[in-house]
Design an enzyme around this catalytic site. Structure first.
Site: not given
Ligand code: BES
Ligand code: MN
Ligand code: ZN
Length: 511
Positions: A282, A360
């Site tokens: 990130k 996920r």
């Protein structure tokens, strides 16, 4: 802070300060009529000259010090036709903060004014008391663990609901108990999220879960790397590989007496104690917020705490299982690379094209494990899953996904009533599966930006068995906030909504 009751009318009321709620345009005499016996001075208090009952306004009325009640805090709620529960919650939060600022040790709430507010808002007194008590705790909540200079003011010792009648209604009493339990769960969740990632590691989170379980005599299980491997949870493990911190999947099982053997309500929370993005790193700006990527797991633990507090007198009709899937997503030497392929617990292969779509992966295996172990009556997951959800709904709201109409509608309504706003989003399965096609595996883990929250939800759906009553809550935009009932930082979002899902309809305490 203790919660108490004072019944028998205002001649029996006594506290350092009494909070009285007033709408704009209400007659002063009406607004304070019930306080006449404990604060006979109130009618002629000079401060009435400037108190309008405007939204956000609060004015302290002072009487002779020797009286049972020598301070009344008038709290404005604005125009009655515009009043809503959020405004009331904020008013309570502000009021309690003010009481603390003034070092007032004992606080009462004028029940007559509460009844008027309840009527205007179209809820019962019990529901309003529940909101008042929660808001009092949440308003006072602060996270000062690391401040070498703590604020000098301590919380009031008790907060009393002051009632006109001789007795306290059972419904009001249990609403207050429910509120205390919920607040305790919310504050536990907030603490866990506010704790930095160097302290609240996956192992530390699991230990915190163990402590909650032990405190309430609930069963506790934990899966580390070798157990996760034995269970075939390779998608989960792929996320944790780049970190020196081992993953931990913590499980708290609560089976109230008489529910043993029934299919449980199973709650699964994303517990990324830190999400650097992994090799798909990130950007630096705002990365510190990713210590809160375990907010889903924190909400699940908050629910278990609340249930523990309510036991044994108020217990759900089914067992409740809280699964907290904790890991850290880091770009270490053993980290998963973009392009790596893993086979999840249910045999589906996933090409990990973006290591930042890690939630996920962890949830996929945790959801499979949950279904295999428990055959859930209901299966709910909650996760700070996608920035796309924040883009879709704005800050403070969660995305809610469920093809089970009844469950979806119930969760939407609960969130709306409880101040945890959610909005239903679609599971457009074939569209998203198209978007998640991989040339070399069953799926990729990350699709296009457009509709990103939906693709993530459909990804999870691929790990849910036929006919399972499943709902997914994407709380990426609701994990932190700031308001009169929220010191800047963690919100505890999800605790109340998830808790609503463990009760059968007829048990619902609200309204
Ligand atoms: N934990 C983040 C989502 C998130 C973002 C939560 C901002 C709270 C605030 C999640 O793991 C993530 O990185 N999602 C990616 C998915 C993308 C790579 C498909 C995102 O939203 O950018
Ligand atoms: Mn991520
Ligand atoms: Zn994440």
């Amino acid at each position: 802070m203790d919660i108490r009751f004072q019944a028998g009318g205002s001649s029996h009321w006594k506290a350092d300060v009494v909070l009285s709620f007033v709408f704009e345009g209400e007659h002063a005499e009406t607004a304070c009529s019930s306080l006449v016996e404990c604060a006979p001075w109130l009618g002629i208090a000079p401060a009435w000259r400037d108190f309008r009952g405007n939204k956000g306004e609060s004015v302290m009325f002072y009487g002779p010090q020797a009286m049972d009640v020598s301070r009344v805090l008038g709290i404005g709620l604005g125009k009655p036709e515009k009043a809503d529960m959020t405004g009331f919650r904020y008013a309570v939060g502000r009021a309690l903060r003010l009481c603390r600022e003034y070092n007032l040790e004992t606080v009462g709430m004028d029940g007559t004014s509460l009844s008027r507010v309840a009527e205007k808002l179209g809820v019962g007194l019990d529901a309003l008391v529940r909101e008042a008590v929660i808001s009092a705790f949440l308003g006072l909540y602060r996270y000062e663990r690391w401040m070498s200079e703590k604020s000098g003011h301590s919380d009031p010792r008790w907060l009393a609901v002051m009632l006109e009648g001789e007795y306290v209604d059972d419904s009001v009493r249990s609403a207050a108990r429910m509120a205390e339990a919920e607040a305790s769960g919310l504050m536990l969740a907030r603490d866990a999220v506010n704790d930095p990632a160097n302290v609240m590691t996956p192992s530390a989170f699991a230990e915190k879960a163990r402590t909650v379980a032990a405190k309430y005599d609930m069963n506790f299980r934990v899966l580390g790397p070798s157990e996760l491997e034995a269970e075939g949870m390779n998608a989960y493990l792929a996320v944790a590989r780049g970190s020196a911190e081992e993953p931990r999947m913590a499980v708290v099982e609560y089976a109230p007496k008489g529910t043993e053997g029934l299919e449980p309500v199973v709650l699964v929370g994303k517990g990324l104690c830190f999400d650097s993005g992994g090799i798909s790193l990130k950007p630096a700006k705002g990365m510190e917020d990713m210590k809160g990527d375990m907010s889903g797991a924190a909400a699940v633990l908050g629910v278990m705490e609340a249930l523990g507090r309510l036991a044994p007198s108020l217990a759900p009709k089914r067992p409740v299982v809280g699964i907290m899937a904790c890991a850290e997503n880091m770009p270490g030497g053993h980290a998963t690379r973009p392009g790596d392929i893993v086979v999840a617990k249910n045999g589906k292969s996933v090409e990990i094209v973006n290591t930042d779509a890690e939630g996920r992966l962890v949830l996929a295996d945790a959801l499979c494990w949950a279904q295999e172990q428990y055959r859930p009556f209901r299966l709910l997951d909650i996760a700070t899953l996608t920035g796309a959800c924040a883009v879709a709904l704005g800050l403070g709201a969660a995305g809610l996904f469920s093809v089970d109409e009844e469950l979806g509608a119930a969760l939407h309504e609960a969130g709306t009533l409880l101040g945890e706003r959610n909005w239903r989003l679609p599971l457009w399965t074939s569209t998203s599966l198209e978007a998640l096609k991989s040339p070399c595996a069953d799926m990729v883990n990350s699709g296009p930006r457009e509709g990103g929250a939906i693709h993530a939800a459909v990804f999870l759906q691929q790990f849910i068995g036929e006919g399972v009553a499943w709902a997914h809550i994407d709380m990426a935009a609701a994990d932190t906030g700031e308001s009169p009932i929220n010191a800047k930082g963690a919100t505890g979002f999800g605790v109340r909504t998830l808790l609503s899902a463990v009760w059968e309809k007829e048990e619902t305490v609200l309204q």
